[in-house]
Design an enzyme around this catalytic site. Sequence first.
Site, PDB file in Angstrom:
ATOM      1  N   GLY A   1      -8.675  -9.330  -5.003  1.00 16.38           N
ATOM      2  CA  GLY A   1      -9.281  -9.057  -3.701  1.00 16.38           C
ATOM      3  C   GLY A   1      -8.490  -8.033  -2.901  1.00 16.38           C
TER       4      GLY A   1
ATOM      5  CG  ASP B   1      -4.150 -16.577 -11.372  1.00 18.23           C
ATOM      6  OD1 ASP B   1      -3.319 -17.351 -11.873  1.00 18.23           O
ATOM      7  OD2 ASP B   1      -5.164 -16.970 -10.778  1.00 18.23           O
TER       8      ASP B   1
ATOM      9  CG  ASP C   1      -6.159 -15.911  -0.427  1.00 18.01           C
ATOM     10  OD1 ASP C   1      -6.871 -15.363   0.425  1.00 18.01           O
ATOM     11  OD2 ASP C   1      -6.553 -16.162  -1.585  1.00 18.01           O
TER      12      ASP C   1
ATOM     13  NE  ARG D   1     -11.935 -11.600  -7.124  1.00 17.51           N
ATOM     14  CZ  ARG D   1     -10.851 -11.874  -6.404  1.00 17.51           C
ATOM     15  NH1 ARG D   1      -9.713 -12.157  -6.989  1.00 17.51           N
ATOM     16  NH2 ARG D   1     -10.926 -11.875  -5.084  1.00 17.51           N
TER      17      ARG D   1
ATOM     18  CE  LYS E   1      -4.155  -8.985  -4.181  1.00 15.83           C
ATOM     19  NZ  LYS E   1      -5.439  -9.147  -4.863  1.00 15.83           N
ATOM     20  CB  THR E   2      -3.101 -12.588  -2.074  1.00 20.07           C
ATOM     21  OG1 THR E   2      -4.259 -13.324  -1.672  1.00 20.07           O
ATOM     22  CG2 THR E   2      -1.903 -13.515  -1.951  1.00 20.07           C
TER      23      THR E   2
HETATM   24  P1  FBP Z   1      -6.988 -12.462  -4.089  1.00 24.07           P
HETATM   25  O1  FBP Z   1      -6.478 -13.843  -4.347  1.00 24.07           O
HETATM   26  O2  FBP Z   1      -7.364 -11.741  -5.319  1.00 24.07           O
HETATM   27  O3  FBP Z   1      -6.048 -11.666  -3.244  1.00 24.07           O
HETATM   28  O4  FBP Z   1      -8.338 -12.574  -3.237  1.00 24.07           O
HETATM   29  C1  FBP Z   1      -8.382 -13.349  -2.086  1.00 24.07           C
HETATM   30  C2  FBP Z   1      -9.760 -13.562  -1.548  1.00 24.07           C
HETATM   31  O5  FBP Z   1      -9.967 -12.719  -0.429  1.00 24.07           O
HETATM   32  C3  FBP Z   1      -9.961 -15.021  -1.164  1.00 24.07           C
HETATM   33  O6  FBP Z   1      -9.494 -15.279   0.135  1.00 24.07           O
HETATM   34  C4  FBP Z   1     -11.433 -15.211  -1.338  1.00 24.07           C
HETATM   35  O7  FBP Z   1     -11.768 -16.538  -1.647  1.00 24.07           O
HETATM   36  C5  FBP Z   1     -11.747 -14.330  -2.511  1.00 24.07           C
HETATM   37  O8  FBP Z   1     -10.784 -13.297  -2.501  1.00 24.07           O
HETATM   38  C6  FBP Z   1     -13.131 -13.745  -2.460  1.00 24.07           C
HETATM   39  O9  FBP Z   1     -13.376 -13.071  -3.632  1.00 24.07           O
HETATM   40  P2  FBP Z   1     -14.440 -11.912  -3.829  1.00 24.07           P
HETATM   41  O10 FBP Z   1     -13.815 -10.669  -3.281  1.00 24.07           O
HETATM   42  O11 FBP Z   1     -14.561 -11.836  -5.308  1.00 24.07           O
HETATM   43  O12 FBP Z   1     -15.664 -12.298  -3.095  1.00 24.07           O
END
Ligand code: FBP
Length: 551
Positions: A79, A174, A203, A143, A200-201
Site C-alpha cells: 500500500g 511481509d 499502519d 502486492r 514502510k506502512t
Molecule cells: P501496507 O500494509 O501494504 O502498507 O498497506 C496498508 C493498507 O493501507 C491498510 O491500512 C489497508 O487495509 C490496506 O492497505 C488496503 O489495501 P488496498 O490498497 O489493497 O486496498
Amino acid sequence: MQKSPLQIARQSYQPKMPIALQGNVKLVEGAKTESVADQADIKDLFPNTYGLPVITMEPTAGVPSCSEPFNVGVILSGGQAPGGHNVICGLYDGLKQLNPDNKLYGFLGGPSGLVEHQYSLLTGDIIDEYRNTGGFDIIGSGRTKLEETWQFDKGIEICEELGIKAIVIIGGDDSNTNACVLAEYYLQKGCGIQVIGCPKTIDGDLKNEMIETSFGFDTACKVYSELIGNIQRDANSAKKYWHFIRLMGRSASHIALECALQSQPNICLISEEVESKNMTLNDIVEQIVEVIVNRANENLNFGTILIPEGLIEFIPAMRILIQELNDMLAHNEEFSSLEGDDAKREYVKSMLSPASCDLYRSLPKGIARQLTLDRDPHGNVMVSQIETEKLLIEMVSKRLAQLKATGSYKGKFSALNHFFGYEGRCAIPSNFDADYCYSIGITATHLIAAGKTGYMSLVRNLTKPAAEWIAGGVPITMMMNMEKRHGKMKPVIQKALVDLNGAPFLYLKSHREEWADANTSYIYPGPIQYYGPTEVCDQPTHTLRLEQQSK
Ligand code: FBP
C-alpha cells in the site's frame, strides 16, 4: 504536469538530515544479534544472514565516493505511504554523490516488475519531479509476493542484464521478510546481488526495539486527525449527529489510537483491547450505547467514535467465523461459480460450523456479503472493505430503540458513517516523513556501498531534531520469529500491535472517561503545516513521543 503553488514550493524543499549523513560516512559494527524469538529455527533458515551486527553510521573526514560505478534497482511494495518518493530521491542522490556514473532503476508496479523484467531508468529530471511528493506513482506499487525460487532466479536474470548490484525493497513487514529471504537466497547462490529493505506502512505496525516507526504513519495520521477535527467542530456546532469513523490500519489499531490522541474523540475503540477483554459484538455495542445515553442525559446528542478497520477480526467469535470463511473460500471454484448473493449465502451457511453459522446469520446481509469478498494475496479477508462502522450504527440504533421503548433513553440518535484510509495514503509527506524518508534512502545507499545485504535501512532517535538522528542498518533476521501462515510455520518479521501496557494506550485509557462525557474536549488539529515554526511543522506523532518518553 500542472502544479499547485504548494507543489512547486515543495519541489525545492531540502529535507533535513542527521549530521552523520551530511558528509562522508563510516560504518561502525556493533555486537552480533539474535532474532527476537525462535532463534534456532531462524538461524537454521538463514545461515548466511543470521546474527549480523547492528550498524551505526558515523561522520568521517573526506567526501563520499566510490571509484567503481554500480547500479541499484528499487521496488515499492504494498500500500502507498507518504514519503516513498523521498526514499527513492535519497537513494538517487546518495548514489550520484558516491559516483555520478551510478544508476538507479525502478522496477515497475511492485515486486512483479522484478520478476517480469518491467523497469525504467530513473534520471535526474524524473527524480526532481517527485521530490517531497506523496504517492507511489513514480514507478507504481503492487502486492505480488516474492517467495518462490523461480521468481528469485528471474530477478537474477534482470539484475545481471542491467548490471544491478543491489535491490532495495520499500515495504511493510511481509515485504521486508521476503527481502531477507531473497538476500539469503542470493548469498547461497553466490550471485553477489545485495538486498536492502526500508520500513514502510501507514499502519505503524512495523516497529520494534530498533525501528521506531514506519514511514507514512506520521502524515496519514495527521491527515485523518485533521478530518476528524473538522467533523468534531461540525458536530459541536450543529449538535445533531453521531459520527462513526472507521480508520485504516489493517489489524493494528495504531492509527485509531494516534488519531484519538490528536483529536480527543468521545470514544475510540482499540481492537487489541477488545480481544484482551474477550468482548463480543454486543459488548462493544453496549459500551457505545452507555456513552450515547449518558451524553443524551446532558442533552448532548452528538459525538465522535473512532473505529479501527481491523476491529471485526479481534472479536473472538468473529475471528473464528472469518477463519472458517478464509479456509472455505481458498481456491473454492464451486463458490465462485454460484450466481447471485442468495445462492452464495445459502452455500456459506451450509458449510459453516453451527456457532459460526448462527453468527453469520445474525449479521446484516451487506456485512455478511463483505466477509465473503475476494481475499488478499495472503488469503486474508480485506478488512478495508468491511463496513464495520455501518454494522455498529445499525446495532447501536436497534439497542437505543429498545431503551427508548423502556423509557431509559430519551435522546435523539442520528448517525453518519465515514471511512478514512485512501485520503491519507498519498498525501504530501509531512516534514517529518519527507526528512525521515530521504535519510532512509541515503542510508540505504551507504549500506549498499559497504557491501551489506539482509539489512533494513535504519534511522532512529526520531523525537530529536533531524540533525541528531542516528543512521545505520538493522539485520532483518533480528526482527523475526516463527508464525503460522496457511497452516505452516514460517519465519516472519514480528508485527507490532498496540501494546496495552504502552504509554500511548495508557494515555488514552486515563483520559477516555473525561473525553466521553465532557461537553466537549475535542481538539481540532488543522491541516499539516509545511512552512512555519518548528513546533507547528516538525513534530512527530504523539505515539512516538509518548513511547520514547517512557523509555
Ligand atoms: P501496507 O500494509 O501494504 O502498507 O498497506 C496498508 C493498507 O493501507 C491498510 O491500512 C489497508 O487495509 C490496506 O492497505 C488496503 O489495501 P488496498 O490498497 O489493497 O486496498
